[in-house]
Design a protein around this motif. Structure first.
Motif, short mmCIF file in Angstrom:
data_model
loop_
_atom_site.label_atom_id
_atom_site.label_comp_id
_atom_site.label_asym_id
_atom_site.label_seq_id
_atom_site.Cartn_x
_atom_site.Cartn_y
_atom_site.Cartn_z
N SER A 26 -27.84 90.48 -14.20
CA SER A 26 -27.47 89.06 -14.19
C SER A 26 -28.12 88.34 -15.38
CB SER A 26 -27.87 88.42 -12.87
OG SER A 26 -29.26 88.35 -12.75
N PHE A 40 -17.34 82.24 -22.22
CA PHE A 40 -17.29 81.87 -20.81
C PHE A 40 -15.95 81.21 -20.48
CE2 PHE A 40 -18.12 78.99 -17.28
CZ PHE A 40 -18.72 79.86 -16.38
N HIS A 44 -13.16 82.67 -17.87
CA HIS A 44 -12.61 81.95 -16.73
C HIS A 44 -11.11 81.81 -16.77
CE1 HIS A 44 -15.34 80.93 -13.60
NE2 HIS A 44 -16.26 81.17 -14.50
N ARG A 57 -6.49 83.16 -2.27
CA ARG A 57 -7.77 83.14 -2.97
C ARG A 57 -8.90 83.27 -1.95
NH1 ARG A 57 -8.41 79.55 -8.24
NH2 ARG A 57 -10.52 80.28 -7.87
N GLY A 79 -22.60 81.54 -8.16
CA GLY A 79 -21.45 81.90 -8.99
C GLY A 79 -20.25 81.08 -8.56
N GLY A 81 -18.16 79.12 -10.11
CA GLY A 81 -16.97 78.95 -10.95
C GLY A 81 -16.62 77.48 -11.11
N ASP A 97 -24.01 78.33 -11.50
CA ASP A 97 -23.25 79.24 -12.37
C ASP A 97 -23.93 79.27 -13.74
OD1 ASP A 97 -21.03 80.71 -13.74
OD2 ASP A 97 -19.98 80.26 -11.88
N LEU A 98 -23.43 80.13 -14.59
CA LEU A 98 -24.08 80.33 -15.89
C LEU A 98 -23.76 79.24 -16.89
CD1 LEU A 98 -23.53 84.17 -16.20
CD2 LEU A 98 -25.67 82.99 -15.72
N CYS A 108 -27.85 78.17 -14.11
CA CYS A 108 -28.97 79.10 -13.94
C CYS A 108 -28.43 80.49 -13.68
CB CYS A 108 -29.86 78.66 -12.77
SG CYS A 108 -29.04 78.70 -11.19
N ASP A 109 -29.33 81.46 -13.78
CA ASP A 109 -29.02 82.83 -13.37
C ASP A 109 -29.16 82.87 -11.85
OD1 ASP A 109 -28.90 85.52 -12.87
OD2 ASP A 109 -30.71 86.03 -14.01
N MET A 110 -28.19 83.43 -11.18
CA MET A 110 -28.23 83.44 -9.72
C MET A 110 -29.39 84.24 -9.15
SD MET A 110 -25.18 85.99 -8.62
CE MET A 110 -23.79 85.20 -9.36
N CYS A 126 -18.81 84.42 -3.60
CA CYS A 126 -17.37 84.63 -3.54
C CYS A 126 -16.94 85.28 -4.86
CB CYS A 126 -16.67 83.31 -3.30
SG CYS A 126 -14.90 83.51 -3.04
N LEU A 127 -16.68 86.56 -4.82
CA LEU A 127 -16.34 87.34 -6.02
C LEU A 127 -17.41 87.20 -7.09
CD1 LEU A 127 -12.55 86.39 -6.30
CD2 LEU A 127 -13.54 88.34 -5.11
N MET A 130 -21.92 90.20 -9.30
CA MET A 130 -21.50 90.89 -10.52
C MET A 130 -22.58 91.73 -11.19
SD MET A 130 -19.04 88.00 -12.17
CE MET A 130 -17.83 89.11 -12.81
N1 SAH Z 1 -16.84 81.78 -6.70
C1 SAH Z 1 -15.77 81.36 -7.61
C2 SAH Z 1 -15.87 82.06 -8.97
C3 SAH Z 1 -15.84 83.55 -8.96
S1 SAH Z 1 -15.91 84.28 -10.59
C4 SAH Z 1 -14.41 81.60 -6.98
O1 SAH Z 1 -14.32 82.33 -6.01
O2 SAH Z 1 -13.44 81.04 -7.47
C5 SAH Z 1 -17.60 84.78 -10.63
C6 SAH Z 1 -18.50 83.69 -11.11
O3 SAH Z 1 -19.84 84.17 -11.07
C7 SAH Z 1 -18.22 83.26 -12.54
O4 SAH Z 1 -18.05 81.87 -12.59
C8 SAH Z 1 -19.44 83.74 -13.29
O5 SAH Z 1 -19.75 82.91 -14.37
C9 SAH Z 1 -20.51 83.68 -12.20
N2 SAH Z 1 -21.68 84.50 -12.51
C10 SAH Z 1 -21.70 85.79 -12.92
N3 SAH Z 1 -22.95 86.20 -13.13
C11 SAH Z 1 -23.76 85.15 -12.83
C12 SAH Z 1 -25.17 84.96 -12.87
N4 SAH Z 1 -26.00 85.92 -13.25
N5 SAH Z 1 -25.66 83.76 -12.48
C13 SAH Z 1 -24.82 82.75 -12.10
N6 SAH Z 1 -23.48 82.88 -12.07
C14 SAH Z 1 -22.95 84.06 -12.42
#
Ligand code: SAH
Length: 216
Positions: A26, A40, A44, A57, A79, A81, A97-98, A108-110, A126-127, A130
């Protein structure tokens, strides 16, 4: 023709960025987007194009879940989005989010969110699971969640290699499985309750395959 070539190029860049997000930590992701905010935006746009193909979704499922529960619950969206979750429910939602796609986002970093320990009722990914440092990221969710609080994970179904081993690892991280909806062919929706702090030591079952999109 030119538009199509540009579209192709965007698709290729999206897949490349996406792969980087799933195969690095991350922190690497944070670094990547800090150095290149345009990447970024591109990521997106690509993400939006992908999820528009899905029948539903995943974030809408989380919205429905929260609407059935008290609006007084405080939520952390890891995260977030474009903050669809925060704008769709009455709850207080901390959005992380980043890069900010919306002014609501705390950048911030999650793996390290600016929230006090045991301060939220619901943590959402939610998705967004990563990075390769999943244990650290989920440890951060454990830290900010109140005891008995809810962790919601929506992830692409094909990322789960061994769901049983994954849930066992989650138990080690202090999360009891409350419900699992594996019926959707695109994504799984998992609900956990925090039972206590994470037990130390490696959690080998905590593995998710990268979600790599095909060229279309
Ligand atoms: N939750 C939203 C977006 C999903 S996409 C939805 O369901 O629509 C995944 C998101 O995680 C992206 O916006 C990406 O920027 C964020 N992300 C990925 N790594 C991250 C990190 N280390 N810290 C914060 N956000 C992060």
């Amino acid at each position: 023709l030119r538009a199509r070539r540009e579209e192709r190029l965007l698709g290729a860049r999206f897949r490349y960025l996406n792969q980087q997000l799933y195969t690095g930590s991350s922190r690497d992701a944070a670094q990547l987007f800090r150095n290149d905010p345009a990447a970024f935006q591109l990521y997106h746009r690509g993400f939006e194009r992908q999820v528009r193909r899905w029948p539903e979704r995943p974030v809408q499922r989380i919205v429905r879940y929260l609407r059935r529960r008290p609006a007084s619950l405080v939520v952390a969206d890891f995260g977030c989005g474009d903050c669809t979750l925060a704008t769709s429910v009455r709850n207080q939602v901390h959005c992380f989010d980043l890069v900010p796609l919306s002014p609501r986002v705390t950048v911030c970093d999650m793996a390290e969110v600016p929230l006090a320990a045991e301060s939220v009722d619901v943590a959402v990914f939610c998705l967004a699971l990563m990075g390769t440092n999943l244990q650290e990221i989920l440890g951060e969710a454990n830290r900010v969640l109140k005891l008995g609080g809810t962790l919601l994970v929506a992830e692409v179904a094909s990322r789960f290699e061994d769901t049983h081993a994954f849930l066992k690892a989650m138990a080690q991280l202090g999360f009891r499985t409350v419900s699992k909806d594996l019926s959707n062919s695109y994504f799984y929706l998992l609900e956990f309750a925090k039972t206590g702090p994470a037990r130390p030591g490696p959690a080998p079952g905590l593995r998710l395959l990268p979600c790599l999109y095909k060229r279309r």
